[in-house]
Scaffold this motif. Structure first.
Motif, PDB file in Angstrom:
ATOM      1  N   GLU A   1       2.382   1.768  -3.436  1.00  0.00           N
ATOM      2  CA  GLU A   1       1.367   2.258  -4.373  1.00  0.00           C
ATOM      3  C   GLU A   1       1.152   3.760  -4.206  1.00  0.00           C
ATOM      4  O   GLU A   1       0.925   4.487  -5.188  1.00  0.00           O
ATOM      5  CB  GLU A   1       0.064   1.495  -4.159  1.00  0.00           C
ATOM      6  CG  GLU A   1      -1.043   1.916  -5.115  1.00  0.00           C
ATOM      7  CD  GLU A   1      -2.324   1.145  -4.855  1.00  0.00           C
ATOM      8  OE1 GLU A   1      -3.363   1.500  -5.444  1.00  0.00           O
ATOM      9  OE2 GLU A   1      -2.298   0.186  -4.052  1.00  0.00           O
ATOM     10  N   GLN A   2       1.234   4.257  -2.948  1.00  0.00           N
ATOM     11  CA  GLN A   2       1.007   5.678  -2.681  1.00  0.00           C
ATOM     12  C   GLN A   2       2.294   6.492  -2.762  1.00  0.00           C
ATOM     13  O   GLN A   2       2.265   7.723  -2.654  1.00  0.00           O
ATOM     14  CB  GLN A   2       0.392   5.876  -1.284  1.00  0.00           C
ATOM     15  CG  GLN A   2      -0.979   5.265  -1.158  1.00  0.00           C
ATOM     16  CD  GLN A   2      -1.586   5.485   0.226  1.00  0.00           C
ATOM     17  OE1 GLN A   2      -2.510   4.818   0.612  1.00  0.00           O
ATOM     18  NE2 GLN A   2      -1.055   6.430   0.975  1.00  0.00           N
TER      19      GLN A   2
ATOM     20  N   LEU B   1      -0.521   6.425   6.603  1.00  0.00           N
ATOM     21  CA  LEU B   1      -0.386   6.367   5.150  1.00  0.00           C
ATOM     22  C   LEU B   1      -1.467   7.184   4.452  1.00  0.00           C
ATOM     23  O   LEU B   1      -1.210   7.810   3.415  1.00  0.00           O
ATOM     24  CB  LEU B   1      -0.447   4.904   4.678  1.00  0.00           C
ATOM     25  CG  LEU B   1       0.765   4.032   5.035  1.00  0.00           C
ATOM     26  CD1 LEU B   1       0.502   2.580   4.686  1.00  0.00           C
ATOM     27  CD2 LEU B   1       2.015   4.532   4.309  1.00  0.00           C
ATOM     28  N   GLN B   2      -2.648   7.179   4.997  1.00  0.00           N
ATOM     29  CA  GLN B   2      -3.755   7.908   4.374  1.00  0.00           C
ATOM     30  C   GLN B   2      -3.520   9.414   4.397  1.00  0.00           C
ATOM     31  O   GLN B   2      -3.933  10.128   3.477  1.00  0.00           O
ATOM     32  CB  GLN B   2      -5.073   7.562   5.085  1.00  0.00           C
ATOM     33  CG  GLN B   2      -6.289   8.199   4.443  1.00  0.00           C
ATOM     34  CD  GLN B   2      -7.555   7.917   5.226  1.00  0.00           C
ATOM     35  OE1 GLN B   2      -7.498   7.403   6.346  1.00  0.00           O
ATOM     36  NE2 GLN B   2      -8.697   8.249   4.648  1.00  0.00           N
TER      37      GLN B   2
ATOM     38  N   GLN C   1       2.284  11.829  -1.367  1.00  0.00           N
ATOM     39  CA  GLN C   1       3.308  11.118  -2.133  1.00  0.00           C
ATOM     40  C   GLN C   1       4.659  11.793  -1.925  1.00  0.00           C
ATOM     41  O   GLN C   1       4.792  13.012  -1.946  1.00  0.00           O
ATOM     42  CB  GLN C   1       2.935  11.113  -3.619  1.00  0.00           C
ATOM     43  CG  GLN C   1       3.866  10.282  -4.470  1.00  0.00           C
ATOM     44  CD  GLN C   1       3.411  10.234  -5.917  1.00  0.00           C
ATOM     45  OE1 GLN C   1       2.431  10.893  -6.289  1.00  0.00           O
ATOM     46  NE2 GLN C   1       4.101   9.472  -6.749  1.00  0.00           N
TER      47      GLN C   1
ATOM     48  N   SER D   1     -13.310   6.901   1.016  1.00  0.00           N
ATOM     49  CA  SER D   1     -12.353   5.780   1.104  1.00  0.00           C
ATOM     50  C   SER D   1     -12.885   4.633   1.922  1.00  0.00           C
ATOM     51  O   SER D   1     -12.130   3.767   2.348  1.00  0.00           O
ATOM     52  CB  SER D   1     -11.002   6.252   1.677  1.00  0.00           C
ATOM     53  OG  SER D   1     -10.513   7.322   0.894  1.00  0.00           O
TER      54      SER D   1
ATOM     55  N   MET E   1       0.838  -1.202   0.000  1.00  0.00           N
ATOM     56  CA  MET E   1       0.000   0.000   0.000  1.00  0.00           C
ATOM     57  C   MET E   1       0.874   1.253   0.000  1.00  0.00           C
ATOM     58  O   MET E   1       0.573   2.248  -0.700  1.00  0.00           O
ATOM     59  CB  MET E   1      -0.913  -0.012   1.230  1.00  0.00           C
ATOM     60  CG  MET E   1      -1.792   1.207   1.370  1.00  0.00           C
ATOM     61  SD  MET E   1      -2.833   1.078   2.860  1.00  0.00           S
ATOM     62  CE  MET E   1      -3.595   2.709   2.855  1.00  0.00           C
TER      63      MET E   1
END
Length: 474
Positions: free
Chosen positions: A349-350, A382-383, A387, A436, A346
């Protein structure tokens, strides 16, 4: 407060009144008794003194009935007969002027003398008409009806000499003083009873305020508080404690209401989507592909409702201490490493870098639950990390406790949002409510699990510079 037999004020008033009556009666009786003893003792002393003087005069030389320097005391009746041959001569009845004055006109003392027989041979002018002759063995001081107190002595040259006095004046004075004491005692009793009632009412008034506030709170007015002037008294401290309890109760009810409203809102959104998709699908014939898209949308909404309901059920069980929590040794470093590796895809991906500093941190508890806590913290970090940012995890020991720390370089949390970050359904970013598929219960569940382990969770953050969540376990 209404005075009823079961009320505290009534019982205190009765007890105070009875105790006051006992004290006043004991004081009054003691004072009256001491006064009576003192007055009678003085009368007894006067009687004994006069009796000794009379006996001393009667023992004077009988051959000189009118000795020089002495006067005779008037007495009724014929003069005593001369003594017969072989008979003991009669007593000298001529008293000195100063002795005679003790029984003269205006004096309350009198005397009676018996030689032989029941009839007296001499008596003072103010002596009562009937004075019974004392009997041998009788008490030397006697009290007779008519308020008379008499003292006598069997002594030569006569058979018996009696000196008496009326104590009506003393008894009248004692009665007056007793009445005065009773009046003063009654006044003190009424004054003390009224003052005591006022003090009792003032002392238990906080209890009335507490009862009134509790009744209003029971009726639903949670804003009520107990207002007592003296916060340092026992009831004042009790009122302060109850006020704190009422405040926590009000906060709990408010939080429960917000929780209910937020839960209803969170459930309404997926349920609305579900109903809309079903109604749209039933409105007309559609292709198989459209039906498939509708079913997939309904599935996502149902899964979201299931996650929300599972989270709510877990929180309810944790609050009720019904959620089973194992107690076994484990290493927070291993748990953090496993959770970080699980979420690494995850993060890739971010475009967020993951960093780990895993020092040994042994603790006792439920490994699965603590893994859920670390996963929630990592997912949340992470949320909220853009980036190119990074999320770091650090474990170790500090001050006798094991800890795991999750830090990010994200947006951070505003100062006004920081105190509410662990509240249920609370989101710092209101614009992302419901997005989300997140429910806003992750941090609430994490805190509930940590507290069930006897630990604590804290957060430090600065807007624009990221956040740090730290979990400490015994």
């Amino acid at each position: 407060m209404k005075l009823v037999p079961d009320s505290l004020r009534w019982r205190l008033q009765i007890w105070y009144g009875l105790l006051l009556v006992l004290v006043l009666c004991a004081f009054g009786f003691t004072a009256h008794h001491l006064e009576k003893v003192e007055r009678l003792h003085n009368v007894d002393s006067d009687l004994q003194h006069r009796l000794a003087l009379v006996v001393s005069e009667l023992r004077a030389d009988p051959q000189h009935p009118e000795p020089r320097g002495r006067g005779t005391v008037p007495r009724p009746g014929p003069p005593p007969r001369p003594p017969e041959q072989g008979e003991r001569p009669g007593p000298n009845l001529a008293f000195a002027p100063e002795v005679a004055a003790l029984f003269g006109a205006g004096s309350s003392f009198y005397y009676v003398v018996w030689l032989r027989g029941e009839e007296p041979i001499a008596r003072s002018a103010n002596a009562p008409a009937e004075v019974p002759r004392p009997e041998p063995g009788e008490a030397a001081i006697r009290e007779r009806s008519g308020h008379l107190l008499e003292s006598f002595l069997f002594a030569a040259p006569v058979d018996c000499v009696l000196v008496g006095r009326s104590i009506a004046d003393e008894e009248g004075a004692m009665l007056f003083n007793a009445s005065w004491l009773a009046a003063v005692g009654a006044g003190l009793f009424l004054f003390s009873l009224v003052g005591g009632g006022w003090l009792i009412a003032r002392a238990i008034r906080p209890i009335e305020l507490i009862s009134t506030a509790a009744d209003r709170i029971a009726e639903g007015d949670l804003t009520q508080r107990i207002r007592i002037g003296n916060d340092q008294s026992e009831l004042g401290r009790l009122a302060a404690t109850l006020n704190q309890t009422f405040s926590r109760l009000e906060d709990a009810f408010a939080q429960q209401q917000r929780f209910t409203a937020d839960a209803a809102h969170e459930l309404r959104t997926p349920l609305t989507v579900l109903l809309t998709q079903v109604q749209t699908a039933l409105a007309r014939e559609r292709s198989a592909e459209d039906y498939r898209d509708t079913l997939e949308c309904c599935q996502r909404s149902a899964q979201r409702m299931r996650r929300l309901l599972e989270s709510l059920l877990q929180l309810a069980r944790l609050d009720a201490r019904e959620e089973p929590v194992q107690n076994e040794p484990f290493d927070l470093a291993s748990v953090a490493t496993e959770c970080l590796e699980h979420l690494r895809p995850m993060a890739l991906e971010q475009g967020v870098a993951l960093q780990l500093e895993a020092l040994p941190a042994s603790a006792h508890g439920d490994t699965g639950r603590m893994g859920q806590v670390v996963t929630n913290l990592l997912t949340n970090a992470l949320q909220h990390t853009p980036q190119g940012g990074s999320v770091s995890v650090r474990t170790g020991k500090e001050g006798g406790s094991a800890f795991v720390e999750v830090s990010d370089t994200g947006h951070g949390i505003a100062a006004n949002d920081l105190p509410h970050i662990f509240e249920r359904f609370y989101r710092a970013d209101k614009a992302r409510s419901g997005s989300s598929g997140r429910t806003g219960l992750g941090l609430s569940i994490a805190r509930a699990i940590v507290e069930a382990h006897g630990g604590g969770i804290t957060v430090t953050s600065e807007s624009g510079k990221g956040s740090t969540f730290k979990v400490c376990l015994p």
